[in-house]
Design a protein around this motif. Structure first.
Motif, short mmCIF file in Angstrom:
data_model
loop_
_atom_site.label_atom_id
_atom_site.label_comp_id
_atom_site.label_asym_id
_atom_site.label_seq_id
_atom_site.Cartn_x
_atom_site.Cartn_y
_atom_site.Cartn_z
N TYR A 1 0.83 -1.21 0.00
CA TYR A 1 0.00 0.00 0.00
C TYR A 1 0.86 1.26 0.00
CZ TYR A 1 -3.61 -3.34 1.21
OH TYR A 1 -4.46 -4.40 1.19
N SER B 1 2.56 4.66 1.18
CA SER B 1 3.13 5.17 2.44
C SER B 1 3.27 4.12 3.54
CB SER B 1 2.28 6.32 2.99
OG SER B 1 2.23 7.35 2.07
N CYS B 2 3.72 2.93 3.17
CA CYS B 2 3.99 1.96 4.25
C CYS B 2 5.48 1.68 4.34
CB CYS B 2 3.15 0.70 4.08
SG CYS B 2 3.59 -0.21 2.65
N LYS C 1 7.72 1.30 1.85
CA LYS C 1 8.33 0.47 0.80
C LYS C 1 9.59 1.14 0.21
CE LYS C 1 5.03 0.50 -2.18
NZ LYS C 1 4.04 1.39 -1.56
N THR D 1 3.06 -3.96 4.44
CA THR D 1 1.91 -3.20 4.89
C THR D 1 2.18 -2.63 6.28
OG1 THR D 1 -0.49 -3.26 5.16
CG2 THR D 1 0.69 -5.19 5.90
N ALA D 2 1.30 -1.71 6.70
CA ALA D 2 1.40 -1.13 8.05
C ALA D 2 0.03 -0.60 8.42
CB ALA D 2 2.44 -0.01 8.08
N ASP D 3 -0.16 -0.34 9.70
CA ASP D 3 -1.44 0.18 10.21
C ASP D 3 -1.77 1.52 9.49
OD1 ASP D 3 -3.37 0.21 12.66
OD2 ASP D 3 -2.54 2.25 12.47
N ARG E 1 0.67 4.80 8.75
CA ARG E 1 0.99 5.21 7.37
C ARG E 1 0.70 6.69 7.16
NH1 ARG E 1 -2.78 1.60 4.25
NH2 ARG E 1 -2.08 2.80 2.48
N ASP F 1 -5.89 3.37 -1.73
CA ASP F 1 -5.94 1.92 -1.43
C ASP F 1 -7.10 1.29 -2.20
OD1 ASP F 1 -3.91 2.23 0.37
OD2 ASP F 1 -5.11 1.83 2.16
N ASP G 1 4.34 -6.90 7.92
CA ASP G 1 3.65 -5.77 8.54
C ASP G 1 4.69 -5.04 9.38
OD1 ASP G 1 2.30 -4.04 10.25
OD2 ASP G 1 0.54 -5.33 10.39
N SER H 1 4.37 -2.15 11.05
CA SER H 1 3.83 -1.15 11.99
C SER H 1 4.73 -0.99 13.22
CB SER H 1 2.45 -1.56 12.48
OG SER H 1 1.58 -1.73 11.41
#
Ligand code: DC
Length: 233
Positions: free
Chosen positions: A11, A13-14, A16, A148-150, A154, A182, A203, A205
């Motif tokens: 996604y 702004s996680c 990457k 991914t992240a929360d 993000r 998203d 993940d 987060s």
């Protein structure tokens, strides 16, 4: 040493791009930010008032677009160039973010950029991040990460990033933009964002940047070792 392709999808702004950049540096591979390519096309479309619904006009515009990356020696970053002009800062602005998912859902745009990305990775030894790298651009990539992240984390990370560039945007506006992107990125007909079956889910987060980089480099080293053993057999 055999070279591999590292594909990092996920996604907006996680983290990457930040992770991919540092992984590339450790592996001594070039890093390609494919989101920047979609952003550069979006900037061109906005500047030249290109219709998003007329395939002929889109195709004609694409024929006039040349995207490249050049190292910025002072800042030590890879800058995006659109038709010879450095657009690195402009493409990160909010008005481009607001349109980029619509532009990247256009089939002609995707075909042109995917073809360019595949040429860039022809000889392997590359780290590329985006939404469809492990599924469409390089389905044969040796290492695929789905990051991914929360959503709140993000949005906060994106807000910091914009602030560092002098743009003050409220958290709610950013969260709304991420939510919208998203949705479009995962629901579009042309190569929607989805985890490749053989991708490793990360993940981040609660991970530090160092931990993320360390993890991906370790996984890459394992794949390089595997390729080495295969070539020796
Ligand atoms: O990574 P980013 O947020 O800079 O990407 C901007 C947009 O580009 C994102 O909303 C979706 C699109 N994109 C895409 O469709 N395919 C890619 N490989 C990379 C980005």
């Amino acid at each position: 040493m055999p070279k591999i392709i590292v594909a990092i999808d996920g996604y907006s702004s996680c983290g990457k791009s930040t992770t991919a950049k540092l992984v590339a540096r450790q592996l001594n591979y070039p890093y390609i930010d494919t989101g920047a390519m979609y952003r550069a096309v979006t900037l061109y479309f906005l500047q030249n008032h290109i219709s998003l619904t007329n395939p002929r006009e889109t195709q004609q515009a694409l024929n006039n677009i040349h995207i490249s990356f050049k190292r910025h020696a002072e800042l030590g970053r890879n800058d995006t160039y659109l038709n010879g002009l450095n657009v690195e800062d402009e493409i990160r602005k909010m008005y481009v973010s607001e349109k980029v998912s619509d532009v990247s859902a256009i089939a002609e745009v995707r075909h042109a950029l995917v073809a360019q990305q595949q040429r860039m990775g022809k000889t392997k030894g590359i780290v590329m991040d985006g939404r469809d790298i492990g599924t469409v651009v390089f389905p044969q990539a040796e290492l695929k990460i789905f990051m991914t992240a929360d959503p709140l984390i993000r949005a906060q990370r994106r807000q910091m990033e914009l602030l560092e560039k002098g743009e003050t945007v409220g958290l709610a506006e950013i969260a709304e933009n991420l939510k919208m992107r998203d949705y479009i990125d995962t629901h579009r007909a042309e190569s929607p964002l989805k985890q490749a079956e053989d991708a490793i889910y990360v993940d981040n987060s609660l991970m530090t940047l160092d931990e993320q980089v360390e993890l991906v480099v370790r996984l890459a080293d394992e794949q390089i070792g595997l390729s080495l053993r295969r070539s020796a057999e």
